[in-house]
Design an enzyme around this catalytic site. Structure first.
Site, short mmCIF file in Angstrom:
data_model
loop_
_atom_site.label_atom_id
_atom_site.label_comp_id
_atom_site.label_asym_id
_atom_site.label_seq_id
_atom_site.Cartn_x
_atom_site.Cartn_y
_atom_site.Cartn_z
N GLU A 1 0.85 -1.21 0.00
CA GLU A 1 0.00 0.00 0.00
C GLU A 1 0.88 1.26 0.00
OE1 GLU A 1 -3.25 -0.18 -0.57
OE2 GLU A 1 -2.86 -2.33 -0.61
N TRP B 1 1.86 1.70 -3.47
CA TRP B 1 0.80 2.29 -4.32
C TRP B 1 0.89 3.82 -4.24
CZ3 TRP B 1 -2.26 1.01 -8.20
CH2 TRP B 1 -2.61 -0.32 -8.39
N TRP C 1 -20.66 11.66 -19.96
CA TRP C 1 -21.05 11.53 -18.55
C TRP C 1 -22.41 12.18 -18.30
CZ3 TRP C 1 -18.19 8.23 -15.94
CH2 TRP C 1 -16.83 8.12 -16.18
N ASN D 1 -10.76 2.43 2.92
CA ASN D 1 -10.36 2.27 1.51
C ASN D 1 -11.34 1.43 0.70
OD1 ASN D 1 -8.43 2.42 -0.76
ND2 ASN D 1 -8.26 0.22 -0.38
N TRP E 1 -15.98 11.31 -12.97
CA TRP E 1 -15.12 11.08 -11.81
C TRP E 1 -14.59 12.38 -11.22
CZ3 TRP E 1 -10.14 12.88 -12.32
CH2 TRP E 1 -9.63 13.04 -13.61
N TRP F 1 -9.65 7.68 -7.76
CA TRP F 1 -10.85 7.98 -8.55
C TRP F 1 -10.72 7.44 -9.97
CZ3 TRP F 1 -15.71 9.01 -7.74
CH2 TRP F 1 -16.06 9.40 -6.45
C1 LIG Z 1 -11.52 6.99 -4.61
C2 LIG Z 1 -10.33 6.97 -3.68
C3 LIG Z 1 -9.82 8.15 -3.18
C4 LIG Z 1 -8.69 8.14 -2.34
N1 LIG Z 1 -8.20 9.33 -1.87
C5 LIG Z 1 -7.10 9.34 -1.09
C6 LIG Z 1 -6.56 10.57 -0.62
O1 LIG Z 1 -7.01 11.67 -0.94
N2 LIG Z 1 -5.48 10.50 0.22
C7 LIG Z 1 -4.90 9.31 0.57
O2 LIG Z 1 -3.93 9.31 1.33
N3 LIG Z 1 -5.38 8.14 0.11
C8 LIG Z 1 -6.47 8.12 -0.70
N4 LIG Z 1 -6.96 6.92 -1.15
C9 LIG Z 1 -6.23 5.68 -0.83
C10 LIG Z 1 -6.68 4.97 0.46
O3 LIG Z 1 -8.06 4.82 0.48
C11 LIG Z 1 -6.23 5.69 1.73
O4 LIG Z 1 -4.85 5.98 1.65
C12 LIG Z 1 -6.45 4.83 2.98
O5 LIG Z 1 -7.80 4.46 3.09
C13 LIG Z 1 -6.03 5.60 4.20
O6 LIG Z 1 -6.26 4.86 5.35
P1 LIG Z 1 -5.05 4.32 6.23
O7 LIG Z 1 -4.10 5.41 6.51
O8 LIG Z 1 -5.63 3.58 7.37
O9 LIG Z 1 -4.34 3.32 5.21
P2 LIG Z 1 -3.49 2.00 5.42
O10 LIG Z 1 -4.30 0.88 4.88
O11 LIG Z 1 -2.95 1.86 6.77
O12 LIG Z 1 -2.29 2.20 4.38
C14 LIG Z 1 -1.07 2.88 4.76
C15 LIG Z 1 -0.82 4.06 3.86
O13 LIG Z 1 -0.57 3.63 2.52
C16 LIG Z 1 -1.11 4.60 1.61
N5 LIG Z 1 -2.16 3.95 0.83
C17 LIG Z 1 -2.98 2.95 1.24
N6 LIG Z 1 -3.79 2.57 0.23
C18 LIG Z 1 -3.49 3.36 -0.82
C19 LIG Z 1 -3.98 3.46 -2.15
N7 LIG Z 1 -4.95 2.65 -2.61
N8 LIG Z 1 -3.47 4.40 -2.95
C20 LIG Z 1 -2.47 5.22 -2.51
N9 LIG Z 1 -1.96 5.17 -1.27
C21 LIG Z 1 -2.45 4.24 -0.43
C22 LIG Z 1 -1.69 5.72 2.46
O14 LIG Z 1 -0.71 6.72 2.59
C23 LIG Z 1 -1.98 5.03 3.78
O15 LIG Z 1 -1.99 5.90 4.88
C24 LIG Z 1 -8.08 6.91 -2.00
C25 LIG Z 1 -8.60 5.72 -2.51
C26 LIG Z 1 -9.71 5.74 -3.35
C27 LIG Z 1 -10.25 4.45 -3.88
#
Ligand SMILES: Cc1cc2nc3c(=O)[nH]c(=O)nc-3n(C[C@H](O)[C@H](O)[C@H](O)COP(=O)(O)OP(=O)(O)OC[C@H]3O[C@@H](n4cnc5c(N)ncnc54)[C@H](O)[C@@H]3O)c2cc1C
Length: 482
Positions: free
Chosen positions: A280, A283, A311, A346, A364, A387
């Site tokens: 993650e 990513w 759209w 997420n 989107w 998105w």
């Molecule tokens: C539509 C959509 C919009 C999103 N918008 C954002 C946003 O504005 N800011 C944001 O930080 N994340 C975003 N995410 C990614 C992800 O949902 C969040 O990072 C995550 O839910 C944050 O929770 P956590 O810190 O507990 O993550 P954890 O699951 O603990 O993951 C650790 C860290 O990894 C990174 N990470 C995790 N999943 C992703 C992912 N899919 N893509 C990129 N980085 C990731 C984040 O920095 C996160 O804090 C988005 C995902 C989707 C599908």
């Protein structure tokens, strides 16, 4: 030469790449200052909870600096104007900062760099908010990767300890007598609290809070991350995203924590739990690289052929989605969590984003903007990436014909309906057989559970099966397959 440290997305005094270098260089009697610039223009898209989070971070940073007898000087305005004013007081300057990849930040930084260098100063930029420098991971032909897995494999193969080593910030090198407090009119005395605005109960700002979340995650969640991360009713993810965004927790710190967890793993299963968290974090790196190479994503689909999609801009459907009143409980629970807490799980971000772009077939960009206005952890690269993944317009995105069925997603990831019950309390009396799809209840059942569909809870805004067929047809047309 006057030394300036410019805080941006790195609101901490520990293991901060540019700050460590600044503290090494700004010695030998040179004058120095610490600054932060608030640009109200870019705050237009900030949700109020995010602003509260940021203010909490700044207040703690100010306090931490004052423990070293230094001052965080906060300016308000466009960065270029702030620096023009600073140069009237001190010229030339040597500015230290950690770079940003967001297109609007790169434009801003380029203009500041030019101003400083043209006036005989030095602009010192470092990589800190990502493990790898923007553009560092390249494919065999020296180009950007467009698929995550080879990007990740290459990233892990070139990763060295140097990428995630600690950059020690030693304040004993600087002499406080040499600190300059600017008189500039753009300086604000105190970062005003916004009246009537409340922060998030679950995501609080500041380094102390970030550290406590990181510690808690390491001790109680990391070893179960892969098994539990997809279930929104569980508090099973780190909730560090806003801290990683604003730099109250550094990405190198997060990676070191992951490696510490990996070294404790005793089985392949244990390793997998931790490796998924590392994935993650990668990513996040991937999306930062994508933004770096493709500034056009601020307005364009990665797959440009999908910018021809016709759209739907139905305002009433958009409102129902935004307010969590679609009649699809898992979607409504997600949107209400976002509106209430400034954060969404997420899995549910994916479900709600896919619902808006596929079921309601709404652009989107509107969803991206709505999330931007509500999320505390708003991060351009991850938000745009998420998105466009959900809309199937992005790099390495979900193929357009694989549309989530919100009912099946709900049953799989919220099997007992606990998440729905928490955020959609009007459904809390429903048994599991109806919680995911309450509209299938007959009249007697609706009366029995005191949930009258169309009165206590809305009818589904759209029929999923029919909407899915239309979306697929539209995508095929845009890709000239029809
Ligand atoms: C539509 C959509 C919009 C999103 N918008 C954002 C946003 O504005 N800011 C944001 O930080 N994340 C975003 N995410 C990614 C992800 O949902 C969040 O990072 C995550 O839910 C944050 O929770 P956590 O810190 O507990 O993550 P954890 O699951 O603990 O993951 C650790 C860290 O990894 C990174 N990470 C995790 N999943 C992703 C992912 N899919 N893509 C990129 N980085 C990731 C984040 O920095 C996160 O804090 C988005 C995902 C989707 C599908």
């Amino acid at each position: 030469m006057h030394y300036i440290y410019w805080f941006r997305k790195d609101l901490r005094l520990t293991d901060n790449h540019a700050l460590a270098r600044f503290l090494k260089d700004a010695v030998n009697g040179s004058s120095f200052s610490f600054i932060y610039i608030k640009n109200n223009n870019s705050y237009r898209y900030f949700g109020e909870k995010r602003i509260v989070f940021l203010i909490q971070c700044l207040e703690e940073l100010k306090q931490d600096l004052s423990d070293f007898k230094s001052e965080l000087q906060i300016f308000s305005g466009k960065s270029i104007e702030v620096f023009k004013n600073i140069l009237l007081e001190k010229n030339p300057v040597s500015v230290y900062l950690n770079e940003q990849v967001e297109p609007y930040c790169r434009e801003r930084d380029e203009s500041v760099r030019k101003l400083i260098e043209d006036s005989g100063g030095i602009y010192n930029s470092f990589t800190d908010s990502t493990i790898f420098s923007p553009g560092e991971i390249k494919n065999g032909e020296g180009h950007q990767y467009k698929v995550f897995t080879p990007f990740k494999n290459n990233a892990l193969s070139i990763l060295t300890k140097d990428h995630y080593k600690k950059h020690v910030c030693d304040f004993s090198n600087i002499n406080n007598k040499n600190e300059i407090i600017f008189k500039s009119q753009l300086k604000i005395k105190q970062d005003k609290k916004i009246s009537g605005v409340s922060g998030s109960v679950i995501i609080k700002g500041g380094r102390k809070e970030g550290l406590s979340k990181l510690r808690d995650f390491y001790e109680t969640k990391l070893n179960r991350y892969n098994s539990q991360r997809d279930f929104p009713s569980l508090n099973a993810t780190s909730r560090l995203s806003a801290h990683l965004h604003f730099g109250t927790i550094g990405i190198r710190e997060a990676l070191r924590t992951a490696f510490a967890g990996l070294s404790k793993s005793e089985s392949e299963k244990d390793e997998k739990e931790v490796q998924t968290w590392i994935n993650e974090l990668l990513w996040r790196e991937f999306y930062y690289h994508i933004t770096f190479h493709n500034p056009r994503l601020t307005y364009q689909s990665f797959k440009t052929e999908y910018d021809d999609l016709n759209w739907n801009y139905d305002e009433s459907n958009f409102r129902r989605w935004a307010e969590g009143k679609t009649g699809y409980p898992i979607v409504d629970a997600g949107m209400r969590q976002l509106n209430k807490e400034g954060w969404m799980h997420n899995r549910v971000r994916m479900i709600t984003a896919m619902f808006l772009t596929k079921d309601l077939f709404i652009d989107w960009r509107l969803g991206e903007k709505y999330f931007a206005e509500k999320l505390i952890d708003l991060d351009f690269s991850s938000n745009n990436g998420g998105w466009q993944w959900s809309a199937s317009t992005g790099v390495d995105a979900q193929p357009y014909f694989r549309i989530f069925n919100p009912y099946l997603q709900s049953k799989k990831f919220d099997p007992a309906g606990d998440y729905i019950r928490k955020y959609v309390p009007e459904l809390s009396s429903l048994p599991v057989e109806f919680i995911h799809e309450p509209n299938i209840m007959n009249h007697t059942e609706q009366e029995k559970y005191r949930v009258i569909i169309g009165k206590d809870y809305p009818n589904p805004v759209i029929d999923h099966k029919a909407a899915k067929d239309i979306a697929i047809r539209n995508f095929k047309k845009a890709a000239h397959k029809l």
